[in-house]
Design a protein around this motif. Structure first.
Motif, PDB file in Angstrom:
ATOM      1  N   ALA A   1       9.924  -5.617  -4.786  1.00 51.22           N
ATOM      2  CA  ALA A   1       8.806  -6.820  -5.618  1.00 51.22           C
ATOM      3  C   ALA A   1       7.974  -5.863  -5.981  1.00 51.22           C
ATOM      4  O   ALA A   1       7.922  -7.481  -7.199  1.00 51.22           O
ATOM      5  N   LEU A   2       8.064  -5.017  -6.897  1.00 49.39           N
ATOM      6  CA  LEU A   2       7.626  -4.565  -8.061  1.00 49.39           C
ATOM      7  C   LEU A   2       7.968  -4.762  -8.433  1.00 49.39           C
ATOM      8  O   LEU A   2       7.358  -5.669  -9.713  1.00 49.39           O
ATOM      9  N   ALA A   3       9.214  -4.722  -8.703  1.00 56.48           N
ATOM     10  CA  ALA A   3      10.023  -5.266 -10.049  1.00 56.48           C
ATOM     11  C   ALA A   3      10.087  -6.823 -10.198  1.00 56.48           C
ATOM     12  O   ALA A   3      10.089  -7.208 -11.694  1.00 56.48           O
ATOM     13  N   ALA A   4       9.569  -7.373  -9.400  1.00 59.77           N
ATOM     14  CA  ALA A   4       9.603  -9.501  -9.909  1.00 59.77           C
ATOM     15  C   ALA A   4       8.629  -9.341  -9.983  1.00 59.77           C
ATOM     16  O   ALA A   4       8.022 -10.522 -10.611  1.00 59.77           O
ATOM     17  N   ILE A   5       7.414  -8.531  -9.704  1.00 63.76           N
ATOM     18  CA  ILE A   5       5.684  -8.865  -9.699  1.00 63.76           C
ATOM     19  C   ILE A   5       5.928  -8.585 -11.386  1.00 63.76           C
ATOM     20  O   ILE A   5       4.824  -9.223 -11.722  1.00 63.76           O
ATOM     21  N   ALA A   6       6.471  -7.467 -11.832  1.00 63.82           N
ATOM     22  CA  ALA A   6       6.147  -7.272 -12.943  1.00 63.82           C
ATOM     23  C   ALA A   6       5.522  -7.974 -13.553  1.00 63.82           C
ATOM     24  O   ALA A   6       5.051  -8.192 -14.962  1.00 63.82           O
TER      25      ALA A   6
ATOM     26  N   ALA B   1      -0.451  -3.149  -5.305  1.00 59.24           N
ATOM     27  CA  ALA B   1      -1.100  -2.159  -4.333  1.00 59.24           C
ATOM     28  C   ALA B   1      -0.668  -2.536  -2.974  1.00 59.24           C
ATOM     29  O   ALA B   1       0.294  -1.105  -3.185  1.00 59.24           O
ATOM     30  N   ASP B   2       0.320  -2.828  -2.503  1.00 59.82           N
ATOM     31  CA  ASP B   2       0.747  -2.497  -1.056  1.00 59.82           C
ATOM     32  C   ASP B   2       1.823  -2.393  -1.070  1.00 59.82           C
ATOM     33  O   ASP B   2       2.009  -1.609  -0.791  1.00 59.82           O
ATOM     34  N   ALA B   3       2.711  -3.077  -2.301  1.00 62.00           N
ATOM     35  CA  ALA B   3       4.268  -2.630  -2.737  1.00 62.00           C
ATOM     36  C   ALA B   3       3.924  -1.070  -2.833  1.00 62.00           C
ATOM     37  O   ALA B   3       4.979   0.586  -2.463  1.00 62.00           O
ATOM     38  N   LEU B   4       3.056  -0.543  -4.060  1.00 59.38           N
ATOM     39  CA  LEU B   4       3.179   1.240  -4.060  1.00 59.38           C
ATOM     40  C   LEU B   4       2.711   1.946  -2.704  1.00 59.38           C
ATOM     41  O   LEU B   4       3.125   2.941  -2.310  1.00 59.38           O
TER      42      LEU B   4
ATOM     43  N   ALA C   1      -1.793   3.471  -5.687  1.00 59.65           N
ATOM     44  CA  ALA C   1      -1.846   1.909  -4.626  1.00 59.65           C
ATOM     45  C   ALA C   1      -3.078   1.809  -5.521  1.00 59.65           C
ATOM     46  O   ALA C   1      -3.854   0.735  -5.251  1.00 59.65           O
ATOM     47  N   ASN C   2      -4.082   3.053  -5.193  1.00 63.06           N
ATOM     48  CA  ASN C   2      -5.433   2.744  -4.865  1.00 63.06           C
ATOM     49  C   ASN C   2      -5.986   2.198  -6.145  1.00 63.06           C
ATOM     50  O   ASN C   2      -6.951   1.603  -6.254  1.00 63.06           O
ATOM     51  N   TYR C   3      -5.696   3.350  -7.881  1.00 59.19           N
ATOM     52  CA  TYR C   3      -5.848   2.496  -8.921  1.00 59.19           C
ATOM     53  C   TYR C   3      -5.169   0.541  -8.981  1.00 59.19           C
ATOM     54  O   TYR C   3      -6.686  -0.431  -9.174  1.00 59.19           O
ATOM     55  N   TRP C   4      -4.485   0.144  -8.104  1.00 62.00           N
ATOM     56  CA  TRP C   4      -4.219  -1.321  -7.454  1.00 62.00           C
ATOM     57  C   TRP C   4      -4.997  -1.876  -7.293  1.00 62.00           C
ATOM     58  O   TRP C   4      -5.433  -3.474  -7.240  1.00 62.00           O
ATOM     59  N   TYR C   5      -5.552  -1.085  -6.492  1.00 59.68           N
ATOM     60  CA  TYR C   5      -6.253  -2.220  -5.436  1.00 59.68           C
ATOM     61  C   TYR C   5      -7.581  -2.383  -5.913  1.00 59.68           C
ATOM     62  O   TYR C   5      -7.928  -3.358  -6.211  1.00 59.68           O
ATOM     63  N   GLY C   6      -8.170  -1.413  -6.757  1.00 62.18           N
ATOM     64  CA  GLY C   6      -9.243  -1.521  -7.390  1.00 62.18           C
ATOM     65  C   GLY C   6      -9.163  -2.542  -9.174  1.00 62.18           C
ATOM     66  O   GLY C   6      -9.770  -3.695  -8.373  1.00 62.18           O
TER      67      GLY C   6
ATOM     68  N   MET D   1      -6.535  -1.132   4.221  1.00 61.74           N
ATOM     69  CA  MET D   1      -5.224  -0.505   5.723  1.00 61.74           C
ATOM     70  C   MET D   1      -4.605   0.901   4.135  1.00 61.74           C
ATOM     71  O   MET D   1      -4.596   1.973   5.093  1.00 61.74           O
ATOM     72  N   LEU D   2      -4.913   1.088   3.024  1.00 66.05           N
ATOM     73  CA  LEU D   2      -4.572   2.482   2.089  1.00 66.05           C
ATOM     74  C   LEU D   2      -5.116   3.427   3.140  1.00 66.05           C
ATOM     75  O   LEU D   2      -4.465   4.437   3.613  1.00 66.05           O
ATOM     76  N   HIS D   3      -6.768   2.964   3.262  1.00 72.96           N
ATOM     77  CA  HIS D   3      -7.226   4.406   3.626  1.00 72.96           C
ATOM     78  C   HIS D   3      -6.276   4.617   5.533  1.00 72.96           C
ATOM     79  O   HIS D   3      -7.004   5.622   6.018  1.00 72.96           O
ATOM     80  N   TYR D   4      -6.468   3.342   6.314  1.00 75.10           N
ATOM     81  CA  TYR D   4      -5.998   3.862   7.474  1.00 75.10           C
ATOM     82  C   TYR D   4      -4.827   4.431   7.431  1.00 75.10           C
ATOM     83  O   TYR D   4      -4.410   5.645   8.073  1.00 75.10           O
ATOM     84  N   TYR D   5      -3.845   4.095   6.858  1.00 73.12           N
ATOM     85  CA  TYR D   5      -2.637   4.686   6.933  1.00 73.12           C
ATOM     86  C   TYR D   5      -2.318   5.742   6.419  1.00 73.12           C
ATOM     87  O   TYR D   5      -1.594   7.106   7.102  1.00 73.12           O
ATOM     88  N   TYR D   6      -2.914   6.561   5.781  1.00 73.35           N
ATOM     89  CA  TYR D   6      -3.083   8.160   4.594  1.00 73.35           C
ATOM     90  C   TYR D   6      -4.334   9.153   4.168  1.00 73.35           C
ATOM     91  O   TYR D   6      -4.684   9.736   4.134  1.00 73.35           O
ATOM     92  N   GLY D   7      -4.890   8.345   5.558  1.00 69.99           N
ATOM     93  CA  GLY D   7      -5.802   9.699   6.518  1.00 69.99           C
ATOM     94  C   GLY D   7      -7.685   8.791   6.176  1.00 69.99           C
ATOM     95  O   GLY D   7      -8.439  10.194   5.701  1.00 69.99           O
TER      96      GLY D   7
END
Length: 318
Positions: free
Chosen positions: A47-52, A86-89, A98-103, A127-133
């Motif tokens: 997905a990342l490669a296709a989105i770029a 961000a979701d893929a990262l 991912a956090n930077y891209w969400y911003g 979701m990023l913060h839920y899964y990673y603490g």
């Protein structure tokens, strides 16, 4: 011609400046819509490669001054592609990136003046913060999303309420979790179309995913397994891979928390081994590790627990 007249001409020229046609913006959005449609069934790295290239094209045009209506649409495209990035990262475990891209996606959504997209950006970021603490940050973002969402039910508000419920349950706030989950279910039921598998669509299946996690952490095992069984039966007819795996890992965690440590560890190992390599990402191993951390001390020496730890270590160091 006076100086003021010359300034007026410059202002007029700036306002009328346009380096892209509405038709081209339409075409770019069609490609963005295709990315949104296919994202949930595409491995994150693919997905990342296709989105770029799409991101680059949108940004190349957006950097030039465009009429406000076109600029807003370009910002919507940037926000949507940024959220997918961000979701893929996040799935790949690239937490900082991912956090930077969400911003970035949130800034683009805010620039678009589309309130539902603004709410979506914050709900997805939670979701990023839920899964990673970062459960407290999850709740802050989920509530901010609900405050921004339109008054009528929408995918963003339903997701945000469900995200809040799951985080509150994990923090041990049973009453708050039940309230938020009831709200999420009401919003989901009110959605005009809650089927399909495209990104940003909060479907009945996804509602059950969040219900699964919430009930698991509330230690309501019977209700959790009922939600998990229903969700897995709905996902069985779709090509989506990650969501069913997360639901099964919730079930495994439920086994471990209710005293069936060996069953939980064996199920988690089965889930990891059964995933295609391209979908066996950090978000999956992180959830499996949550199970290991939840094991009572007397169960951590079980052969099944040791085997699961070794598998997680192999996955995270590969």
């Amino acid at each position: 011609m006076t100086a003021f007249d010359r300034i007026r001409l410059v202002v007029d020229q700036t306002l009328s400046k346009c380096t892209v046609t509405s038709a081209r913006v339409d075409l770019m959005w069609e490609r963005v819509a295709d990315r949104i449609q296919s994202y949930t069934t595409t491995p994150p790295a693919t997905a990342l490669a296709a989105i770029a290239p799409d991101l680059l094209e949108v940004q190349t045009i957006a950097v030039e001054r465009q009429p406000a209506s076109l600029q807003a649409r370009l910002s919507e495209s940037s926000a949507a592609l940024g959220l997918l990035t961000a979701d893929a990262l996040m799935k790949l475990g690239e937490i900082g990136r991912a956090n930077y891209w969400y911003g970035t996606a949130t800034a683009a959504a805010d620039d678009s003046l589309n309130r539902q997209l603004q709410a979506t950006a914050r709900a997805q970021h939670s979701m990023l913060h839920y899964y990673y603490g970062g459960l407290t940050k999850t709740i802050v973002l989920a509530r901010a999303a609900q405050d921004l969402a339109p008054s009528k039910a929408c995918d963003a508000s339903a997701l945000a309420a469900a995200a809040e419920a799951r985080a509150l349950a994990r923090l041990g706030d049973h009453h708050g979790a039940e309230q938020a989950m009831n709200k999420a279910r009401q919003l989901t039921d009110a959605l005009p179309n809650n089927s399909g598998d495209e990104a940003f669509k909060f479907t009945a299946k996804r509602m059950l995913l969040y219900l699964s996690g919430t009930l698991t952490y509330l230690r309501q095992t019977t209700r959790a397994r009922r939600a998990q069984d229903e969700a897995l039966s709905l996902y069985r007819s779709t090509p989506v891979v990650i969501d069913p795996a997360l639901i099964q890992l919730d079930a495994a965690l439920g086994y471990a928390m209710s005293g069936s440590a060996a069953d939980g560890c064996q199920l988690a190992e089965h889930v990891l081994n059964g995933l295609p390599v391209e979908h066996r990402t950090r978000i999956i191993s992180t959830r499996a590790l949550d199970l290991v951390k939840a094991l009572p001390a007397e169960h951590r020496a079980l052969p099944s627990a040791k085997s699961l730890r070794e598998l997680i270590h192999t996955e995270t160091t590969a």
